[in-house]
Design a protein around this motif. Structure first.
Motif, mmCIF file in Angstrom:
data_model
loop_
_atom_site.group_PDB
_atom_site.id
_atom_site.type_symbol
_atom_site.label_atom_id
_atom_site.label_comp_id
_atom_site.label_asym_id
_atom_site.label_seq_id
_atom_site.Cartn_x
_atom_site.Cartn_y
_atom_site.Cartn_z
ATOM 1 N N SER A 1 4.823 38.870 -19.109
ATOM 2 C CA SER A 1 4.740 37.411 -19.076
ATOM 3 C C SER A 1 3.302 36.918 -18.948
ATOM 4 O O SER A 1 2.970 35.826 -19.421
ATOM 5 C CB SER A 1 5.560 36.863 -17.906
ATOM 6 N N ALA A 2 2.454 37.712 -18.307
ATOM 7 C CA ALA A 2 1.084 37.262 -18.032
ATOM 8 C C ALA A 2 0.065 37.710 -19.071
ATOM 9 O O ALA A 2 -1.089 37.261 -19.040
ATOM 10 C CB ALA A 2 0.651 37.772 -16.658
ATOM 11 N N THR B 1 -2.325 35.346 -20.855
ATOM 12 C CA THR B 1 -3.284 34.621 -20.002
ATOM 13 C C THR B 1 -4.341 35.556 -19.431
ATOM 14 O O THR B 1 -5.526 35.214 -19.372
ATOM 15 C CB THR B 1 -2.545 33.931 -18.837
ATOM 16 N N CYS C 1 2.797 36.277 -5.024
ATOM 17 C CA CYS C 1 1.696 35.789 -5.867
ATOM 18 C C CYS C 1 0.515 36.750 -5.766
ATOM 19 O O CYS C 1 0.186 37.241 -4.684
ATOM 20 C CB CYS C 1 1.287 34.387 -5.415
ATOM 21 N N ASP D 1 1.744 34.022 -10.384
ATOM 22 C CA ASP D 1 2.767 33.615 -9.417
ATOM 23 C C ASP D 1 4.136 34.075 -9.927
ATOM 24 O O ASP D 1 4.545 33.726 -11.035
ATOM 25 C CB ASP D 1 2.750 32.095 -9.260
ATOM 26 N N SER E 1 9.903 31.855 -10.973
ATOM 27 C CA SER E 1 9.633 32.251 -12.354
ATOM 28 C C SER E 1 8.199 32.761 -12.415
ATOM 29 O O SER E 1 7.421 32.542 -11.484
ATOM 30 C CB SER E 1 9.817 31.059 -13.296
ATOM 31 N N GLN F 1 4.480 32.695 -13.596
ATOM 32 C CA GLN F 1 3.460 31.814 -14.150
ATOM 33 C C GLN F 1 2.107 32.490 -14.003
ATOM 34 O O GLN F 1 1.820 33.099 -12.974
ATOM 35 C CB GLN F 1 3.418 30.478 -13.401
ATOM 36 N N TYR G 1 -2.150 31.707 -14.791
ATOM 37 C CA TYR G 1 -3.163 30.744 -15.244
ATOM 38 C C TYR G 1 -4.495 31.059 -14.568
ATOM 39 O O TYR G 1 -4.558 31.782 -13.569
ATOM 40 C CB TYR G 1 -2.738 29.304 -14.929
#
Length: 438
Positions: free
Chosen positions: A86-87, A90, A116, A130, A134, A136, A138
């Motif tokens: 997912s990351a 980024t 996190c 995080d 869910s 995330q 950034y």
């Protein structure tokens, strides 16, 4: 029987009287101080209230990976895989660097489960991954604060010492000597009593982490009783080009720096008639200028240009040669290591290598050679071109711009230590209010 009743009645009367007397004595009231419950202050960092978590801080160790860090903190493999997937758009988790700090924000449960992961590649930037609910990911920056300050000093030995005595950053000395006054003042030949004022900006992260001098707004240097003003001015807003000009709008910079290394000394000058004892005092021309400096000192390109040679050869040792235009070339000898390759474009001040002792050399230094139209010359005897001057259309704007700054600079008093002020002979002078000299 009668006597018994009379005795009992008498005892009751005595007891009743005693109780009545006791009620007249007040019962003391004891005051108990109940401590006030202090309100827990929020600790905000990275956009989170750290009071809500168990906070674990560490740095990337040898052999560490993102998966290993989470794994040893009770995060399962499948969860780690999902986080990485997912990351990945980024942040590349493989780019974690040794020694860089990271923070885990963990739940306040029995397992202290991570929720996190925050990684800091530098003091200003950070990456947040995080995965509490869910996933995330950034990037963000810590709050930056710029504080304008001023400083003054009187030279007794060097500008570095003058600033160090006041606990100021050596970066300020570099900016004055190598970025602003590099061609106007020779900082290797300062005179005792030379003095300066400077208005500059310090940079802070999170209002507490000092990261050094951000820029110099204006400066005044009095060398050999001659004043030299310098004001930063943006000549090209689109490209963000900022240069330094004096109070008459003349550019302080020339196309070439005077020296390829900071705060060095000239150990040997350009000399075509040099004689060396080792060679029986025969003439051995020296077509360069030697700047003595410790091994590992960065060597800078003295002007913009293209690298034409970067190699190790004979007595030159490791060296780099740069063509600046059709007229000028420079060469830098005896490097311990080269940083640039042939064909690479470098800008004035870029590090191109480090001082060493390769080739024919008796000590650590860089031999700086200068060509004009293919002929080696002494750079200190050349009328080298000035950098681009301010345009006529901007000159009026510039003079209006510097007017209040010059007034601000002129109103800063020179600070002098009380012990440096001489007392008149034959009388005692109190120095409590005499440590400022305009």
């Amino acid at each position: 029987m009668g006597n018994k009743y009379r005795v009992a009645a008498l005892l009751l009367v005595i007891l009743f009287s005693a109780c009545k007397e006791a009620t007249k004595t007040p019962i003391p009231i004891v005051k108990v101080d109940i401590p006030e419950i202090e309100e827990v202050k929020d600790i905000i960092e990275f956009g989170y209230n750290l009071n809500d978590f168990v906070v674990k801080r560490d740095t990337i160790k040898s052999g560490d990976s993102f998966g290993q860090i989470l794994g040893r903190n009770n995060v399962g493999y499948s969860t780690i895989h999902n986080i990485v997937e997912s990351a990945k758009n980024t942040f590349n988790i493989r780019s974690l660097q040794l020694g860089k700090p990271y923070t885990l924000l963990c739940a306040k449960d029995s397992l202290e489960t991570p929720e996190c992961f925050i990684y800091q590649p530098n003091p200003e930037d950070y990456v947040v991954i995080d995965f509490k609910d869910s996933i995330q990911a950034y990037t963000d920056k810590k709050p930056i604060n710029y504080i304008e300050k001023s400083a003054t000093g009187v030279i007794n030995s060097s500008i570095s010492v003058a600033l160090e005595e006041q606990g100021l950053s050596p970066r300020l000395a570099f900016k004055l000597a190598d970025e602003i006054y590099a061609w106007t003042i020779d900082f290797r030949r300062l005179q005792k009593g030379d003095r300066f004022k400077v208005i500059y900006t310090d940079k802070y992260i999170d209002d507490s982490i000092y990261t050094g001098v951000h820029n110099v707004k204006a400066a005044y240097f009095e060398h050999n009783s001659e004043p030299f003003y310098a004001f930063a001015f943006e000549t090209d807003a689109e490209k963000g080009i900022v240069d330094y000009f004096n109070d008459e709008a003349k550019n302080l910079r020339r196309a070439f720096l005077k020296a390829p290394v900071q705060f060095s000394r000239i150990s040997s000058r350009y000399n075509l008639k040099r004689r060396i004892a080792v060679y029986g005092y025969k003439v051995r021309p020296h077509k360069g200028t030697d700047f003595a400096a410790p091994i590992g000192t960065p060597i800078m390109a003295t002007a913009n240009g293209t690298v034409t040679k970067s190699e190790r050869r004979g007595g030159n040792g490791n060296y780099v040669k740069i063509r600046h235009n059709a007229t000028y070339e420079t060469q830098y000898l005896h490097m311990s290591k080269r940083k640039v390759k042939v064909g690479e474009y470098v800008k004035q001040g870029d590090v191109i290598g480090w001082v060493g002792m390769t080739g024919n050399t008796g000590g650590p230094h860089v031999c700086y050679r200068f060509w004009v139209n293919g002929k080696q010359v002494d750079p200190f005897k050349q009328k080298l071109p000035l950098a681009k001057s301010i345009s006529d259309s901007l000159k009026i704007e510039y003079l209006d711009f510097i007017k209040p700054i010059k007034e601000q600079l002129d109103n800063i008093p020179f600070e002098v230590k009380p012990e440096l002020i001489e007392e008149p002979k034959g009388e005692t002078v109190r120095q409590s209010n005499q440590n400022l000299i305009s």
